[in-house]
Scaffold this active site. Structure first.
Site, mmCIF file in Angstrom:
data_model
loop_
_atom_site.group_PDB
_atom_site.id
_atom_site.type_symbol
_atom_site.label_atom_id
_atom_site.label_comp_id
_atom_site.label_asym_id
_atom_site.label_seq_id
_atom_site.Cartn_x
_atom_site.Cartn_y
_atom_site.Cartn_z
ATOM 1 N N LYS A 61 -34.547 15.023 -9.958
ATOM 2 C CA LYS A 61 -34.640 16.489 -9.813
ATOM 3 C C LYS A 61 -35.915 16.902 -9.078
ATOM 4 O O LYS A 61 -36.741 17.657 -9.602
ATOM 5 C CB LYS A 61 -34.556 17.194 -11.161
ATOM 6 C CG LYS A 61 -33.254 16.958 -11.903
ATOM 7 C CD LYS A 61 -33.188 17.782 -13.188
ATOM 8 C CE LYS A 61 -31.945 17.506 -13.980
ATOM 9 N NZ LYS A 61 -31.957 16.198 -14.680
HETATM 10 P P1 5BU Z 1 -26.213 13.767 -22.672
HETATM 11 O O1 5BU Z 1 -26.775 12.774 -23.614
HETATM 12 O O2 5BU Z 1 -24.736 13.482 -22.303
HETATM 13 O O3 5BU Z 1 -26.434 15.196 -23.095
HETATM 14 O O4 5BU Z 1 -27.054 13.534 -21.322
HETATM 15 C C1 5BU Z 1 -26.891 14.311 -20.179
HETATM 16 C C2 5BU Z 1 -27.696 13.750 -19.049
HETATM 17 O O5 5BU Z 1 -27.448 14.504 -17.875
HETATM 18 C C3 5BU Z 1 -29.204 13.745 -19.240
HETATM 19 O O6 5BU Z 1 -29.732 12.603 -18.605
HETATM 20 C C4 5BU Z 1 -29.666 15.000 -18.518
HETATM 21 O O7 5BU Z 1 -30.967 14.851 -17.968
HETATM 22 C C5 5BU Z 1 -28.654 15.115 -17.410
HETATM 23 N N1 5BU Z 1 -28.379 16.493 -16.996
HETATM 24 C C6 5BU Z 1 -27.823 17.429 -17.829
HETATM 25 O O8 5BU Z 1 -27.560 17.160 -18.993
HETATM 26 N N2 5BU Z 1 -27.554 18.684 -17.368
HETATM 27 C C7 5BU Z 1 -27.812 19.060 -16.100
HETATM 28 O O9 5BU Z 1 -27.538 20.207 -15.714
HETATM 29 C C8 5BU Z 1 -28.401 18.081 -15.249
HETATM 30 C C9 5BU Z 1 -28.657 16.827 -15.710
HETATM 31 BR BR1 5BU Z 1 -28.759 18.531 -13.514
#
Ligand code: 5BU
Length: 259
Positions: free
Chosen positions: A93
């Site tokens: 990012k």
């Molecule tokens: P989760 O454990 O499924 O909640 O992880 C989601 C991942 O996707 C995590 O690494 C975030 O940094 C990433 N992410 C997110 O959740 N939402 C966004 O809008 C973005 C990245 Br861009």
């Protein structure tokens, strides 16, 4: 609503070499699942990549989460990615001026451009951020995703901001592969849409994350790739859970694309 086109067909509709490769590998492996490996030790991340690798098209890292990072991490992860045929996406990012992001991308401790296929960037600084990353990434055959929407509650990345991301992407089809978004936001079949914030049931976490289901984001919203993190990595059986997500995401894709 424009017709929904298969990944295979879309491989021939983009000039971006890495997008072509990703579309083809998704069809070959029959998976549009990406794993978000937010784990804090190299050994655990590499182990996850090894075990889940056969079931994913993309492995998403946050290298600055690692408490024991060494340059071997990128070398080892690349070997696993080559063996299991998935791409590596460092979810960095970037958000600064072009000159600074080019240094952050290629240098520092992590030297992201040495091992990641794909990185992403906020569009807040304007298109100069794309120029700065492109200088490093394009000669290496790498690609960029623009953050057009986010999964978190209260995000301001919506409406005209999201449309601006599409506008920027259209100016760089040779380097920008597509978007992080909650839905399909461009009818250009060359752009790939990837969506985080995915769980088997809708919901949220305690820090603003919002979850949608695979059927919502791929089947109804026509995004292409489901990015799943904790619902796989923190499950009792990560491999079994990954296989389940793989099937669901692929079914949502095949039942919603026509040609
Ligand atoms: P989760 O454990 O499924 O909640 O992880 C989601 C991942 O996707 C995590 O690494 C975030 O940094 C990433 N992410 C997110 O959740 N939402 C966004 O809008 C973005 C990245 Br861009």
């Amino acid at each position: 609503m424009t017709e929904q086109i298969s990944f295979l067909k879309r491989a021939s509709l983009t000039r971006h070499p890495l997008s072509q490769r990703l579309f083809k590998l998704m069809e070959d492996k029959k998976t549009n699942l990406a794993l978000a490996a937010d784990i804090s030790t190299q050994r655990e991340v590499l182990q996850l990549a090894e075990v889940i690798g056969p079931h994913i098209c993309l492995f998403k890292t946050h290298v600055d989460i690692l408490s024991d990072f060494t340059p071997d991490f990128g070398i080892e992860l690349r070997k696993i990615a080559n063996r299991h045929n998935f791409l590596i996406f460092e979810d960095r990012k970037f958000a600064d001026i072009g000159q600074t992001v080019s240094l952050q991308y290629s240098g520092g401790i992590y030297r992201i451009s040495d091992w990641a296929d794909i990185v992403n960037a906020h569009i807040v600084p304007g298109p100069g951020i794309i120029d700065g990353l492109k200088v490093i990434g394009e000669p290496k055959g790498q690609g960029l995703l623009l953050l057009a929407e986010m999964s978190s509650a209260g995000t301001v990345a919506k409406g005209s901001y999201t449309r601006k991301a599409v506008e920027f992407a259209e100016q760089y089809p040779e380097y920008v592969m597509g978007f992080i978004s909650l839905k399909k936001i461009s009818d250009n079949p060359g752009f790939i849409h990837m969506t985080p914030g995915v769980k088997l049931r809708p919901g949220k976490d305690s820090l603003g994350q919002r979850y949608r289901t695979v059927d919502q984001i791929i089947g109804k919203n026509y995004s292409d790739i489901a990015i799943v993190g904790r619902d796989i990595t923190h499950s009792e059986n990560p491999l079994g859970q990954a296989v389940l997500y793989r099937e669901r995401a692929w079914n949502a894709y095949t039942s919603s694309r026509k040609i």
